[in-house]
Design an enzyme around this catalytic site. Structure first.
Site, PDB file in Angstrom:
ATOM      1  CD  GLN A  96      -1.086  -0.096   3.744  1.00  0.00           C
ATOM      2  OE1 GLN A  96      -1.366   0.915   4.385  1.00  0.00           O
ATOM      3  NE2 GLN A  96      -1.563  -1.308   4.043  1.00  0.00           N
ATOM      4  CG  HIS A 263       4.147   1.199   3.552  1.00  0.00           C
ATOM      5  ND1 HIS A 263       3.571   2.278   2.906  1.00  0.00           N
ATOM      6  CD2 HIS A 263       3.324   0.925   4.605  1.00  0.00           C
ATOM      7  CE1 HIS A 263       2.467   2.644   3.541  1.00  0.00           C
ATOM      8  NE2 HIS A 263       2.297   1.831   4.574  1.00  0.00           N
ATOM      9  NE  ARG A 282      -6.303  -2.008   1.952  1.00  0.00           N
ATOM     10  CZ  ARG A 282      -7.288  -1.168   2.235  1.00  0.00           C
ATOM     11  NH1 ARG A 282      -8.033  -0.683   1.250  1.00  0.00           N
ATOM     12  NH2 ARG A 282      -7.532  -0.808   3.482  1.00  0.00           N
TER      13      ARG A 282
END
Length: 404
Positions: A96, A263, A282
């Protein structure tokens, strides 16, 4: 000054033991417990214990923002600008990124115009705020964060020695910069199923072979790829995750993520503070809504070094975690057992969270007792906040509004 009761959030990636143990509840919990929110976010505000019963922190602030927030009320439109959490990841979170302030305002307005329901799983922007965030490890904490130096990624791919990966390795080696990363990431995250069904198994086989060798410079990266594939079989995000820095935080170390940093938290327990937002884009590794085109709009493909935030002495016995975020600041106080009063701050607003031991906070005649996993709300009208740990050593995190 009042005790603050956190809002418990249950997600599939959460732990059945970590938060329950931290808060002194029976283990295992009935459901995976992922986050404990201490803040005033409309989606799940924390509650104050008062003489007249419990009251939502959101309602308390909304009723009297000047008294509760002080000067921060004008700076942040009468809203508490940060959200403090305890996060417990037993399994990997989604791949995300979070939008910038401008992107959040634009996306929120666009989805409002098109009347996407606020509770719709298809909604990307649940508010109009950006979401810079800092996580501080309470135990060993594993994560993927930011795009790795492309030349280092080329070294990884060549070490794996996978025939099916050679074409992509050559592409990145020929353009080892942010544009090359964008091209490769976009290609992988949008692979047709027929291509993905061939490439991903070959990569996983290569990781298994690599881990059986004596030379294993990239063991953590290979092992993480296999673990992600086991948790999310057939997900293109497994390939995309290979482009990111693999990070291990030791207890007390922090990780700061600005807008656009891709990340995924992998495992561990930490204190997390962020701008008061729930905006997440996402790209995979999740059963939740994935919007690749929108994610590509917000991603920053500039490679970064490991973005660790190490605690710095603050000059008052605490340590601070320095970030550029104006919405929040975070300090940690490690109190030794005894009667000594430790000054924490001249005044609120802020939230004090206890993660080790027990402590007592005082402001004038008011006092709040804290144990592990509990917190206190300090309003702007509370002055001369002090802490002591009369019975046992304690660790307190002080979350407050960032400097002007």
């Amino acid at each position: 000054m009042h005790e603050l009761v956190g809002a418990l959030r249950s997600y599939a990636w959460g732990s059945r033991t970590a938060l329950a143990e931290l808060c002194g509840r029976p283990v295992p919990s009935a459901h995976p417990e992922a986050e404990l929110w201490f803040g005033a976010h409309p989606a799940d505000p924390a509650y104050l214990r008062t003489d007249s019963g419990t009251r939502s922190l959101l309602e308390v602030i909304s009723a009297n923002p000047g008294e509760e927030l002080g000067a921060a009320a004008e700076r942040f439109d009468d809203r508490l600008p940060f959200l403090l959490k305890i996060l417990a990841a037993e399994e990997p979170l989604s791949l995300q990124a979070h939008p910038s302030a401008e992107q959040a305002r634009s996306g929120f307005a666009r989805e409002n115009r098109t009347e996407v329901p606020f509770d719709s799983p298809m909604r990307n922007y649940r508010d109009d705020s950006h979401k810079p965030e800092l996580v501080v490890a309470l135990e060993r904490f594993e994560a993927l964060a930011g795009f790795r130096d492309p030349l280092r990624t080329v070294d990884l791919f060549r070490a794996l020695d996978i025939t099916e990966l050679a074409h992509y390795t050559d592409l990145l080696a020929a353009q080892p910069d942010s544009d090359g990363l964008r091209t490769l990431f976009t290609s992988w995250i949008t692979l047709p199923p027929t291509v993905l069904d061939t490439l991903l198994p070959a990569v996983l086989d290569g990781c298994v072979r690599y881990l059986s060798n004596s030379e294993r410079e990239f063991a953590a990266e290979a092992r993480t790829t296999l673990e992600l594939a086991e948790a999310y079989p057939g997900d293109a995000g497994v390939l995309a995750a290979m482009l990111l820095n693999r990070i291990t935080l030791q207890p007390g170390q922090g990780l700061f993520l600005a807008a656009g940093n891709l990340h995924a938290y992998l495992h561990g327990v930490g204190v997390e503070i962020m701008a008061n937002s729930d905006n997440v884009l996402r790209g995979g590794l999740t059963p939740k809504h994935v919007d690749v085109p929108e994610l590509l709009k917000v991603l920053d493909f500039e490679p970064i070094d490991l973005p660790l935030v190490l605690p710095e002495p603050a000059g008052d016995g605490s340590v601070r975690y320095r970030t550029p975020a104006p919405e929040f600041a975070l300090r940690r106080f490690d109190l030794t057992a005894g009667p000594a009063q430790v000054p924490m701050t001249d005044a609120g607003p802020g939230i004090v969270l206890c993660t080790v031991g027990s402590a007592r906070l005082s402001s004038g005649d008011a006092e709040v007792s804290l144990t592990r996993g509990t917190a206190a709300w300090i309003s702007a009208s509370d002055k001369d906040i002090c802490a002591r740990a009369p019975e046992e050593a304690a660790t307190l995190f002080w979350a407050c509004v960032g400097a002007v």
